[in-house]
Design a protein around this motif. Structure first.
Motif, PDB file in Angstrom:
ATOM      1  N   HIS A  91      41.671  61.777  93.774  1.00 44.93           N
ATOM      2  CA  HIS A  91      40.255  62.094  93.533  1.00 44.93           C
ATOM      3  C   HIS A  91      39.909  63.494  94.029  1.00 44.93           C
ATOM      4  O   HIS A  91      38.745  63.869  94.059  1.00 44.93           O
ATOM      5  N   GLU A  92      40.939  64.244  94.457  1.00 44.37           N
ATOM      6  CA  GLU A  92      40.708  65.627  94.906  1.00 44.37           C
ATOM      7  C   GLU A  92      41.586  66.475  93.992  1.00 44.37           C
ATOM      8  O   GLU A  92      42.806  66.268  93.960  1.00 44.37           O
ATOM      9  N   GLY A  93      41.011  67.390  93.235  1.00 44.86           N
ATOM     10  CA  GLY A  93      41.879  68.140  92.333  1.00 44.86           C
ATOM     11  C   GLY A  93      41.150  69.231  91.579  1.00 44.86           C
ATOM     12  O   GLY A  93      39.916  69.332  91.584  1.00 44.86           O
ATOM     13  N   ALA A  94      41.972  70.057  90.917  1.00 42.98           N
ATOM     14  CA  ALA A  94      41.453  71.164  90.114  1.00 42.98           C
ATOM     15  C   ALA A  94      42.404  71.409  88.945  1.00 42.98           C
ATOM     16  O   ALA A  94      43.599  71.118  89.037  1.00 42.98           O
ATOM     17  N   GLY A  95      41.864  71.926  87.845  1.00 41.37           N
ATOM     18  CA  GLY A  95      42.704  72.150  86.681  1.00 41.37           C
ATOM     19  C   GLY A  95      42.004  72.996  85.626  1.00 41.37           C
ATOM     20  O   GLY A  95      40.973  73.632  85.892  1.00 41.37           O
ATOM     21  N   VAL A  96      42.602  72.973  84.437  1.00 44.61           N
ATOM     22  CA  VAL A  96      42.132  73.815  83.334  1.00 44.61           C
ATOM     23  C   VAL A  96      41.787  72.910  82.149  1.00 44.61           C
ATOM     24  O   VAL A  96      42.585  72.049  81.765  1.00 44.61           O
ATOM     25  N   VAL A  97      40.611  73.134  81.569  1.00 39.46           N
ATOM     26  CA  VAL A  97      40.161  72.321  80.433  1.00 39.46           C
ATOM     27  C   VAL A  97      41.029  72.634  79.212  1.00 39.46           C
ATOM     28  O   VAL A  97      41.214  73.805  78.846  1.00 39.46           O
ATOM     29  N   VAL A  98      41.589  71.572  78.606  1.00 41.19           N
ATOM     30  CA  VAL A  98      42.390  71.771  77.394  1.00 41.19           C
ATOM     31  C   VAL A  98      41.688  71.234  76.154  1.00 41.19           C
ATOM     32  O   VAL A  98      42.045  71.593  75.033  1.00 41.19           O
ATOM     33  N   GLN A  99      40.715  70.368  76.335  1.00 42.62           N
ATOM     34  CA  GLN A  99      39.972  69.853  75.182  1.00 42.62           C
ATOM     35  C   GLN A  99      38.571  69.442  75.631  1.00 42.62           C
ATOM     36  O   GLN A  99      38.417  68.840  76.706  1.00 42.62           O
ATOM     37  N   VAL A 100      37.577  69.764  74.787  1.00 41.16           N
ATOM     38  CA  VAL A 100      36.182  69.459  75.109  1.00 41.16           C
ATOM     39  C   VAL A 100      35.694  68.417  74.113  1.00 41.16           C
ATOM     40  O   VAL A 100      35.959  68.524  72.907  1.00 41.16           O
ATOM     41  N   ASP A 152      38.354  76.691  80.425  1.00 44.98           N
ATOM     42  CA  ASP A 152      37.516  76.715  81.640  1.00 44.98           C
ATOM     43  C   ASP A 152      38.304  76.171  82.826  1.00 44.98           C
ATOM     44  O   ASP A 152      39.085  75.214  82.687  1.00 44.98           O
ATOM     45  N   HIS A 153      38.089  76.776  83.982  1.00 42.08           N
ATOM     46  CA  HIS A 153      38.697  76.266  85.217  1.00 42.08           C
ATOM     47  C   HIS A 153      37.694  75.359  85.923  1.00 42.08           C
ATOM     48  O   HIS A 153      36.517  75.719  86.038  1.00 42.08           O
ATOM     49  N   VAL A 154      38.182  74.216  86.391  1.00 40.28           N
ATOM     50  CA  VAL A 154      37.269  73.263  87.030  1.00 40.28           C
ATOM     51  C   VAL A 154      37.838  72.751  88.356  1.00 40.28           C
ATOM     52  O   VAL A 154      39.043  72.576  88.513  1.00 40.28           O
ATOM     53  N   VAL A 155      36.919  72.517  89.297  1.00 38.46           N
ATOM     54  CA  VAL A 155      37.195  71.723  90.496  1.00 38.46           C
ATOM     55  C   VAL A 155      36.440  70.420  90.283  1.00 38.46           C
ATOM     56  O   VAL A 155      35.284  70.433  89.852  1.00 38.46           O
ATOM     57  N   PHE A 156      37.112  69.299  90.553  1.00 39.34           N
ATOM     58  CA  PHE A 156      36.416  68.012  90.418  1.00 39.34           C
ATOM     59  C   PHE A 156      35.669  67.685  91.697  1.00 39.34           C
ATOM     60  O   PHE A 156      36.116  68.017  92.793  1.00 39.34           O
ATOM     61  N   SER A 157      34.554  67.004  91.548  1.00 39.72           N
ATOM     62  CA  SER A 157      33.865  66.399  92.685  1.00 39.72           C
ATOM     63  C   SER A 157      34.216  64.913  92.667  1.00 39.72           C
ATOM     64  O   SER A 157      34.092  64.273  91.627  1.00 39.72           O
ATOM     65  N   PHE A 158      34.663  64.360  93.828  1.00 41.41           N
ATOM     66  CA  PHE A 158      35.070  62.939  93.797  1.00 41.41           C
ATOM     67  C   PHE A 158      33.887  62.024  93.532  1.00 41.41           C
ATOM     68  O   PHE A 158      34.067  60.867  93.168  1.00 41.41           O
ATOM     69  N   LEU A 159      32.681  62.550  93.700  1.00 42.40           N
ATOM     70  CA  LEU A 159      31.487  61.789  93.328  1.00 42.40           C
ATOM     71  C   LEU A 159      30.831  62.486  92.152  1.00 42.40           C
ATOM     72  O   LEU A 159      30.480  63.665  92.244  1.00 42.40           O
ATOM     73  N   ALA A 160      30.694  61.767  91.040  1.00 40.67           N
ATOM     74  CA  ALA A 160      30.013  62.332  89.877  1.00 40.67           C
ATOM     75  C   ALA A 160      28.526  62.454  90.181  1.00 40.67           C
ATOM     76  O   ALA A 160      27.981  61.687  90.977  1.00 40.67           O
TER      77      ALA A 160
END
Ligand SMILES: NC(=O)c1ccc[n+]([C@@H]2O[C@H](COP(=O)([O-])OP(=O)(O)OC[C@H]3O[C@@H](n4cnc5c(N)ncnc54)[C@H](O)[C@@H]3O)[C@@H](O)[C@H]2O)c1
Ligand SMILES: [Zn+2]
Ligand SMILES: [Zn+2]
Length: 371
Positions: free
Chosen positions: A62-71, A82-90
């Motif tokens: 639930h802790e992570g970051a990555g690159v958007v490949v499909q919207v 787009d580069h994203v960091v996830f929040s473990f709580l939406a």
């Protein structure tokens, strides 16, 4: 599409790699190629069975970051790349809590242990041989690719290192905010941090930023104590009895202004020790989690009332991720927040079980899977 991810088939269990089917993004969703994922003790709670989840298997992380490949269709404001960091709580942005600036308490949090799409308990984004696979916190960062809600994603500049920023998805904000937001540390205070893992080390950083004069780190593992001193602790000891003595010796016998509990498997006893260590009108912040079936904290109700002590739970450091993750990035890029130094070891996804074994042995501040 196919993806390789680390799953728990049943609890207690260990993370094992499986080839999963991953849904394409629907409206309001993104498919992301993971770059890095931090190993948080909450993922271990799921593996060992401290926290039962609604559906097994579950794909962890639930802790992570990555690159958007499909919207997803009609998902405005997002692009491939787009580069994203996830929040473990939406954060939905619309509920009462979001509207009040308490995104960590967003009503969407109710779904974090079900692992399905938030609006449909029967709809899962991952499956294994046709069987639904739950997503931890709706994310599953222990997967080469994942599909998530945009409500869990925070867009970040492309020139920043995602393998470091991944830590902002849980550990950093949880610990830093426990000190700054929940304990409300201010200059000159005496603070105890009990448990120096990925969360506690950031509580030390937060207390130092807020100007605490004395930060007493408590951990039975010598490496953790040495690390705490490098992150701003003024003292580092093996147990709470000694920490309490040090706090009292610096406060005319009164006790710490705040004690922050970030022990890996937190029990009522740990909380009671922290509660005893604080002064009149002091704050005991509880961030650590233990067995979900545990009930009871052995504290004196008299002490609570007559010393007017405050017992304060803290979820994701009482933060508002869409504002606070960019704020943490600003602190990092301006040299005020240590992030790179938090990563003790990196692992390949295939070696994730070793990462959790190292967590149990106290070898890491944070272990990170790099894809
Ligand atoms: N509230 C939240 O929002 C939130 C978010 C993330 C994690 N958590 C919880 O926070 C806790 C810490 O997570 P982490 O990833 O930092 O874990 P971790 O395993 O990295 O660190 C835990 C530390 O506690 C230490 N410890 C064990 N017994 C101790 C004791 N009696 N006294 C002092 N220290 C002791 C360990 O040596 C270890 O260094 C976990 O329970 C996790 O589930 C809560
Ligand atoms: Zn976590
Ligand atoms: Zn909300």
């Amino acid at each position: 599409m196919k993806t390789r991810g680390a799953i728990i088939r049943r609890a207690p269990g260990t993370y094992e790699i499986a080839e999963l089917d991953l849904d394409e993004p629907r409206r309001g969703e993104l498919t992301v190629r993971m770059v890095a994922a931090g190993l948080c003790h909450s993922d271990d709670h799921i593996a060992v069975g401290d926290h039962a989840v609604g559906t097994y298997p579950i794909c962890g992380g639930h802790e992570g970051a990555g690159v958007v490949v499909q919207v997803g269709p009609e998902t405005h404001g997002w692009s491939e790349g787009d580069h994203v960091v996830f929040s473990f709580l939406a954060a939905c942005g619309r509920c009462r809590w979001c509207a009040k600036g308490l995104q960590n308490l967003c009503d969407r949090g109710a779904a974090i242990m079900t692992g399905s799409r938030p609006d449909d308990p029967s709809s899962f984004r991952m499956s294994l041989d046709g069987v639904p696979v739950a997503q931890t916190c709706g994310l599953s960062t222990f997967s080469e690719y994942t599909t998530v809600s945009v409500d869990s994603a925070v867009k970040v500049d492309k020139d920043l290192p995602l393998d470091t920023l991944c830590l902002l998805g849980c550990g950093v904000g949880t610990g830093w905010g426990a000190a700054v937001n929940s304990a409300e540390v201010y200059p000159g205070q005496t603070i105890i941090v009990q448990g120096i893992g990925g969360i506690g080390i950031n509580a030390v950083q937060g207390a130092a930023h807020a100007g605490a004069a004395r930060i007493i780190a408590v951990d039975p593992v010598p490496f953790k104590r040495d690390s705490a001193l490098r992150f701003g602790a003024t003292h580092a000891v093996a147990d709470m009895a000694e920490a309490t003595e040090i706090a009292r010796s610096h406060t005319n016998g009164q006790g710490a202004d705040a004690a922050i509990v970030t022990v890996g498997v937190t029990t009522g006893e740990h909380i009671a020790q922290a509660f005893s260590a604080i002064r009149k009108a002091g704050t005991c912040v509880v961030t650590g989690l233990g067995k979900m079936t545990d009930v009871g904290i052995p504290i004196s109700p008299m002490e609570l009332v007559l010393y007017q002590k405050r017992l304060q739970g803290s979820l994701f450091g009482a933060s508002t991720p869409t504002a606070d993750i960019p704020w943490m990035i600003d602190l990092y890029t301006s040299g005020k927040l240590k992030l790179d130094e938090l990563i003790t070891s990196t692992y390949k996804l295939d070696d994730i079980a070793q990462g959790f074994a190292d967590m149990h042995e106290g070898r890491n501040l944070r272990g990170v899977v790099v894809f």
